[in-house]
Design a protein around this motif. Structure first.
Motif, PDB file in Angstrom:
ATOM      1  N   TRP A   1     -29.230 -19.580  71.629  1.00 38.86           N
ATOM      2  CA  TRP A   1     -28.284 -18.490  71.853  1.00 38.86           C
ATOM      3  C   TRP A   1     -27.415 -18.307  70.620  1.00 38.86           C
ATOM      4  CZ3 TRP A   1     -29.684 -16.012  75.997  1.00 38.86           C
ATOM      5  CH2 TRP A   1     -30.143 -16.676  77.126  1.00 38.86           C
ATOM      6  N   LEU A   2     -27.149 -17.060  70.261  1.00 35.95           N
ATOM      7  CA  LEU A   2     -26.209 -16.799  69.176  1.00 35.95           C
ATOM      8  C   LEU A   2     -24.783 -17.096  69.607  1.00 35.95           C
ATOM      9  CD1 LEU A   2     -27.585 -13.492  67.609  1.00 35.95           C
ATOM     10  CD2 LEU A   2     -27.331 -15.695  66.463  1.00 35.95           C
ATOM     11  N   PHE A   3     -24.527 -16.911  70.892  1.00 37.46           N
ATOM     12  CA  PHE A   3     -23.181 -17.134  71.425  1.00 37.46           C
ATOM     13  C   PHE A   3     -23.276 -18.084  72.618  1.00 37.46           C
ATOM     14  CE2 PHE A   3     -23.519 -12.715  69.836  1.00 37.46           C
ATOM     15  CZ  PHE A   3     -22.690 -12.841  68.725  1.00 37.46           C
ATOM     16  N   PRO A   4     -23.462 -19.383  72.342  1.00 34.79           N
ATOM     17  CA  PRO A   4     -23.658 -20.342  73.437  1.00 34.79           C
ATOM     18  C   PRO A   4     -22.360 -20.644  74.178  1.00 34.79           C
ATOM     19  CG  PRO A   4     -23.567 -21.495  71.345  1.00 34.79           C
ATOM     20  CD  PRO A   4     -23.528 -20.029  71.022  1.00 34.79           C
ATOM     21  N   SER A   5     -22.507 -21.094  75.408  1.00 35.47           N
ATOM     22  CA  SER A   5     -21.364 -21.571  76.180  1.00 35.47           C
ATOM     23  C   SER A   5     -20.845 -22.860  75.556  1.00 35.47           C
ATOM     24  CB  SER A   5     -21.790 -21.800  77.623  1.00 35.47           C
ATOM     25  OG  SER A   5     -20.758 -22.401  78.358  1.00 35.47           O
ATOM     26  N   SER A   6     -19.587 -23.133  75.789  1.00 37.69           N
ATOM     27  CA  SER A   6     -18.992 -24.349  75.213  1.00 37.69           C
ATOM     28  C   SER A   6     -19.439 -25.608  75.944  1.00 37.69           C
ATOM     29  CB  SER A   6     -17.463 -24.259  75.231  1.00 37.69           C
ATOM     30  OG  SER A   6     -16.995 -24.080  76.559  1.00 37.69           O
ATOM     31  N   LYS A   7     -19.922 -25.446  77.199  1.00 35.75           N
ATOM     32  CA  LYS A   7     -20.342 -26.592  77.995  1.00 35.75           C
ATOM     33  C   LYS A   7     -21.693 -26.318  78.642  1.00 35.75           C
ATOM     34  CE  LYS A   7     -15.597 -27.934  79.209  1.00 35.75           C
ATOM     35  NZ  LYS A   7     -14.637 -28.138  80.324  1.00 35.75           N
ATOM     36  N   PRO A   8     -22.501 -27.367  78.860  1.00 32.61           N
ATOM     37  CA  PRO A   8     -23.782 -27.176  79.566  1.00 32.61           C
ATOM     38  C   PRO A   8     -23.534 -26.865  81.037  1.00 32.61           C
ATOM     39  CG  PRO A   8     -23.386 -29.505  79.156  1.00 32.61           C
ATOM     40  CD  PRO A   8     -22.309 -28.759  78.430  1.00 32.61           C
ATOM     41  N   CYS A   9     -24.562 -26.398  81.706  1.00 36.50           N
ATOM     42  CA  CYS A   9     -24.457 -26.066  83.128  1.00 36.50           C
ATOM     43  C   CYS A   9     -25.804 -26.335  83.795  1.00 36.50           C
ATOM     44  CB  CYS A   9     -24.039 -24.607  83.308  1.00 36.50           C
ATOM     45  SG  CYS A   9     -25.255 -23.434  82.669  1.00 36.50           S
ATOM     46  N   PHE A  10     -25.865 -26.094  85.104  1.00 35.90           N
ATOM     47  CA  PHE A  10     -27.125 -26.230  85.841  1.00 35.90           C
ATOM     48  C   PHE A  10     -27.797 -24.864  85.904  1.00 35.90           C
ATOM     49  CE2 PHE A  10     -24.578 -29.738  87.579  1.00 35.90           C
ATOM     50  CZ  PHE A  10     -25.469 -30.791  87.418  1.00 35.90           C
ATOM     51  N   ASP A  11     -29.114 -24.847  85.686  1.00 37.00           N
ATOM     52  CA  ASP A  11     -29.832 -23.589  85.857  1.00 37.00           C
ATOM     53  C   ASP A  11     -30.215 -23.424  87.321  1.00 37.00           C
ATOM     54  OD1 ASP A  11     -32.038 -25.184  86.334  1.00 37.00           O
ATOM     55  OD2 ASP A  11     -33.135 -24.608  84.521  1.00 37.00           O
ATOM     56  N   GLU A  12     -30.973 -22.367  87.634  1.00 33.68           N
ATOM     57  CA  GLU A  12     -31.300 -22.072  89.029  1.00 33.68           C
ATOM     58  C   GLU A  12     -32.211 -23.107  89.663  1.00 33.68           C
ATOM     59  OE1 GLU A  12     -33.804 -18.335  88.923  1.00 33.68           O
ATOM     60  OE2 GLU A  12     -33.266 -18.549  86.815  1.00 33.68           O
ATOM     61  N   TRP A  13     -32.821 -23.977  88.855  1.00 35.58           N
ATOM     62  CA  TRP A  13     -33.676 -25.046  89.379  1.00 35.58           C
ATOM     63  C   TRP A  13     -32.969 -26.403  89.370  1.00 35.58           C
ATOM     64  CZ3 TRP A  13     -35.670 -21.263  86.041  1.00 35.58           C
ATOM     65  CH2 TRP A  13     -36.555 -20.368  86.642  1.00 35.58           C
ATOM     66  N   GLY A  14     -31.683 -26.398  89.033  1.00 32.16           N
ATOM     67  CA  GLY A  14     -30.908 -27.635  89.062  1.00 32.16           C
ATOM     68  C   GLY A  14     -30.997 -28.479  87.806  1.00 32.16           C
ATOM     69  N   ARG A  15     -31.565 -27.939  86.730  1.00 28.94           N
ATOM     70  CA  ARG A  15     -31.669 -28.689  85.482  1.00 28.94           C
ATOM     71  C   ARG A  15     -30.447 -28.431  84.609  1.00 28.94           C
ATOM     72  NH1 ARG A  15     -37.473 -26.244  84.004  1.00 28.94           N
ATOM     73  NH2 ARG A  15     -36.133 -24.430  84.302  1.00 28.94           N
TER      74      ARG A  15
END
Length: 314
Positions: A218-232
């Motif tokens: 991503w050119l503009f990534p989030s500052s923190k990771p998160c869970f995707d729709e499959w829980g990863r």
């Protein structure tokens, strides 16, 4: 499989966006609760009409919101239940007001930019300079920027369609810098057991290393990771609400005479091109409008629909 699980599975098979999935699920649940938890298979057009009239007459929703609810219910009956909905019949429709979009002059946009910096300034510049929606700007990846042809590729825009648009020359250097930062961050993440970026559909199974390749960052990534729709655990792009908040604050700080938003920058892109004499079909393609009628609203903003008529006051 429960009904809502079937709805989600069908939406994903048909590759609807996650945003559409959340919206459709909301309206389908609302429809079921309105009819006191009756199963939709036991209802038909009459119950749908009652629900739509409730939205218009009791909830006073906008016309677009009522249509959104209808689209969700039609999807449920057509693609999930495989059951013809039948005639909904005439129902009270929410009135669609005819409003012109808020557009800014070039100088007003520059004044707004004075109150932005860093990634927020670059995202706002792309909305104004390329005509991107805020969600499209936030979702840009490294591979979407073509510096040689001065082109930005918008992936899965509104209607799940790809398109190309202009890469503003003034944004080239800041984008180069963001790509260098993305590369440095990727190297650091790989050294510390990298969290991959979120990828569309099953791309990570087809290309296992895509999530840790520079092209897909991503050119503009989030500052923190998160869970995707499959829980990863994945690294997603910056949330649109953060950009919207920053742009609204900048617009208030620049003392605009009328309220604006992120979409005002996209509107301003269109009116600036049309005022320069750009063909309306070209503007339609750059904006990704399905219908030319949607683009024609900007001719009314410019006052080009008056066929040369001049005010008698002079």
């Amino acid at each position: 499989m429960k009904l809502m699980e079937r709805v989600k599975a069908t939406l994903r098979v048909k590759r609807y966006s996650l945003r559409t999935e959340k919206t459709y699920c909301y309206w389908i649940r609302f429809f079921i609760r309105f009819h006191r938890m009756q199963h939709p298979a036991n209802m038909a057009g009459n119950e749908v009409r009652q629900f739509l009239e409730y939205l218009a007459l009791e909830r006073h929703v906008a016309a677009a919101t009522q249509n959104q609810a209808l689209n969700a219910i039609v999807f449920l009956y057509r693609h999930v239940l495989d059951q013809p909905l039948g005639e909904v019949g005439n129902f009270s429709r929410a009135k669609r007001p005819k409003r012109l979009p808020v557009v800014l002059s070039h100088q007003e946009v520059m004044d707004v930019f004075e109150h932005l910096s860093g990634s927020m300034l670059l995202i706002a510049s792309l909305m104004y300079g390329s005509g991107l929606r805020v969600s499209e700007a936030c979702r840009l990846r490294v591979k979407d920027i073509d510096f040689a042809r001065h082109v930005i590729t918008v992936r899965a825009g509104k209607g799940n369609k790809d398109r190309t648009t202009l890469l503003p020359p003034s944004c080239a250097q800041p984008l180069h810098t963001h790509i260098q930062i993305a590369e440095q961050q990727l190297t650091s993440r790989i050294e510390t057991n990298a969290i991959p970026v979120s990828l569309p559909y099953a791309l990570d199974r087809k290309y296992p290393n895509a999530g840790i390749s520079l092209a897909w960052q991503w050119l503009f990534p989030s500052s923190k990771p998160c869970f995707d729709e499959w829980g990863r655990v994945v690294l997603h792009h910056i949330h649109t609400s953060a950009v919207q908040k920053a742009v609204k604050y900048a617009m208030r700080s620049s003392s605009l005479t009328r309220p604006g938003s992120c979409h005002s920058l996209r509107h301003s892109f269109a009116t600036q091109l049309l005022s320069q004499g750009t063909d309306i079909r070209t503007v339609q393609e750059l904006l990704g409008h399905k219908s030319i009628e949607t683009t024609q609203i900007y001719t009314h903003v410019l006052g080009n629909g008056f066929a040369g008529v001049r005010s008698p006051l002079g």
